[in-house]
Motif scaffolding. Structure first.
Motif, short mmCIF file in Angstrom:
data_model
loop_
_atom_site.label_atom_id
_atom_site.label_comp_id
_atom_site.label_asym_id
_atom_site.label_seq_id
_atom_site.Cartn_x
_atom_site.Cartn_y
_atom_site.Cartn_z
N THR A 170 -10.41 0.65 4.14
CA THR A 170 -9.63 -0.37 4.85
C THR A 170 -10.55 -1.21 5.73
OG1 THR A 170 -7.70 1.05 4.85
CG2 THR A 170 -7.74 -0.70 6.50
N ARG B 33 -9.73 5.16 5.33
CA ARG B 33 -10.02 4.33 6.51
C ARG B 33 -11.31 3.55 6.31
NH1 ARG B 33 -12.10 4.42 11.91
NH2 ARG B 33 -10.84 3.00 13.17
N ARG C 212 -9.87 -8.89 2.05
CA ARG C 212 -8.45 -8.69 2.34
C ARG C 212 -7.58 -9.33 1.25
NH1 ARG C 212 -9.95 -10.42 7.99
NH2 ARG C 212 -9.36 -12.46 7.22
N GLU D 206 0.84 -1.21 0.00
CA GLU D 206 0.00 0.00 0.00
C GLU D 206 0.87 1.26 0.00
OE1 GLU D 206 -3.94 -1.95 2.16
OE2 GLU D 206 -2.46 -0.91 3.39
N VAL E 29 -5.26 1.27 -0.68
CA VAL E 29 -5.84 0.17 0.10
C VAL E 29 -5.86 -1.07 -0.79
CG1 VAL E 29 -7.87 -0.65 1.35
CG2 VAL E 29 -7.28 1.79 1.41
#
Ligand SMILES: Cc1ncc(COP(=O)(O)O)c(C=O)c1O
Length: 420
Positions: free
Chosen positions: A221, A218, A245, A53, A66
């Motif tokens: 993520t 955020r 993920r 990242e 991300v």
């Protein structure tokens, strides 16, 4: 002696489906060995995804990146992060991969298909503006085949309405849109990339989403990790995220691919530029006009009806007969006519988002919604598969084959000869 019209035997074309068209070597092998040797294969216990990242954000010129499990996931993170609500509309082009719209449907949003520029296949500021309604939340501009969508013009046109601009760069690494030196993906609010097998760099699958906005980063993520705010130490779930993920193996392989990206794009540009120069005198063909800004995931040629008496599908078939990897129309049908969209049933025939409030109008997907895009797919869009490992022999063979098919079609249009 072979005659003038006898096709040359085709060289073997490198393919992204195997090592012939991929730059995978000892660096990737070392990366995989490093991760396996560490025993840490999930990003929650490793360092590779976080390292990727940082490295990708720096390389592309963005504050945050991300990582996720695919380009489709990368786009889903983006539409989630901008706060898409049930019934909200997102403007998209009809010529793209289903991954562009999958996340919109999954978030109960409504894809609205705007028409495209008939040469680039990309959205334009005009077509986007014509598709805006009070429910429009975002637009996803796709940089098709590595050619830039006019993203700055689109931003200028939609900003007054508070609409978010997402760039789909799955096919467009290091593409440089008009009006500056910034890479595609860094101009809109969010940029999304794919690491699927056929893309410029690959980990088999994988995605990267970039933004300069820390709050969006955020949210993305967390969305890729079940809404779990691991950074606070709490075991709670702030919103219904998914598990998107990226694994440490994918991340480590991608880190090994990153330093090769500039060379991949430069080599694609060099060979595509040669082909474009060698075809530039042919009437009835639109070729990319700014090859130094293009990423050349593919080399698109657009036929001018009336000049050439051949459709893109027959043109592609004739090229294939000469051993050239080409795709007529790129898709079997534009995205709004595929069953997954046209049937309007992501959650069952009676289900949201199409049939329940707050959807503000009846949405249907029909032939004729985007006539220019439909015409490209049916008649004019010819895509030649491109690769970083093409050498002069491949370019020369492609040029000869395109010229031969073109000349035959031109002669028939003149009424002077029979197409070979
Ligand atoms: C323009 C575009 N958007 C989105 C995607 C989805 O990416 P992925 O296949 O990695 O999910 C692709 C890849 O095929 C693509 O070409």
């Amino acid at each position: 002696m072979p005659g003038k019209n006898t096709p040359q035997p085709a060289p073997r074309f490198p393919s992204t489906s195997d090592l012939s068209g991929r730059r995978i070597g000892p660096e990737e092998l070392e990366a995989v060995t490093r991760v396996l040797g560490s025993g840490a294969l999930c990003r929650t216990v490793g360092t590779e995804a976080a390292g990727l990242e940082e490295e990708f954000a720096r390389m592309i010129g963005s504050a945050h990146a991300v990582a996720s499990s695919s380009g489709t996931a990368a786009l889903h993170l983006a539409v989630f992060a901008v706060g898409l609500e049930a019934g909200d509309e997102v403007i998209v082009p009809p010529i793209t991969d289903f991954g562009t719209v999958a996340g919109i449907l999954a978030q109960n949003g409504i894809p609205v298909f705007a028409d495209v520029d008939p040469v680039s296949g990309c959205l334009t500021a005009e077509t986007v503006v014509a598709a805006i309604t009070p429910r429009t939340r975002a637009v996803i501009a796709v940089h098709l085949f590595g050619g830039a969508a006019p993203v700055r013009e689109i931003i200028d046109a939609v900003r007054p309405s508070g609409i978010v601009v997402i760039e789909d760069c799955a096919q467009a690494y290091l593409t440089v849109p008009d009006g500056g030196d910034a890479y595609a993906g860094t101009i809109g609010d969010i940029g999304c990339f794919s690491l699927q097998q056929s893309k410029h760099i690959t980990a088999g699958d994988g995605g990267l989403t970039i933004t300069d906005d820390a709050a969006l980063a955020r949210r993305m993520t967390l969305f890729a990790d079940k809404g779990w705010p691991r950074d606070t130490g709490e075991r709670t779930h702030l919103f219904p995220g998914l598990n998107y993920r990226m694994t440490e193996l994918q991340a480590a392989v991608t880190r090994a691919q990153l330093p090769k990206l500039a060379g991949v794009v430069a080599d694609r540009r060099r060979s595509a530029t040669k082909a474009i120069s060698a075809l530039a005198d042919l009437p009835g063909l639109h070729l990319p006009t700014q090859p130094d800004r293009h990423g050349f995931w593919m080399l698109p040629l657009v036929l001018v009806p009336g000049v050439l008496n051949i459709g893109c599908r027959d043109f592609a078939a004739a090229l294939a007969e000469r051993g050239v990897p080409a795709i007529g129309g790129y898709l079997d049908m534009p995205l709004h006519l595929t069953p997954a969209v046209r049937d309007r049933a992501p959650f069952g025939a009676e289900g949201p988002p199409f049939s329940v409030p707050p959807a503000s109008r009846e949405i249907a997907y029909r032939e004729g919604d985007a006539p220019l895009a439909e015409d490209m797919v049916a008649r004019t869009l010819l895509v030649i598969v491109w690769n970083e490992n093409y050498i002069d022999e491949h370019v020369e063979h492609i040029v000869q084959a395109v010229r031969a098919v073109h000349d035959g079609a031109l002669a028939v249009a003149d009424g002077t000869a029979v197409r070979t």
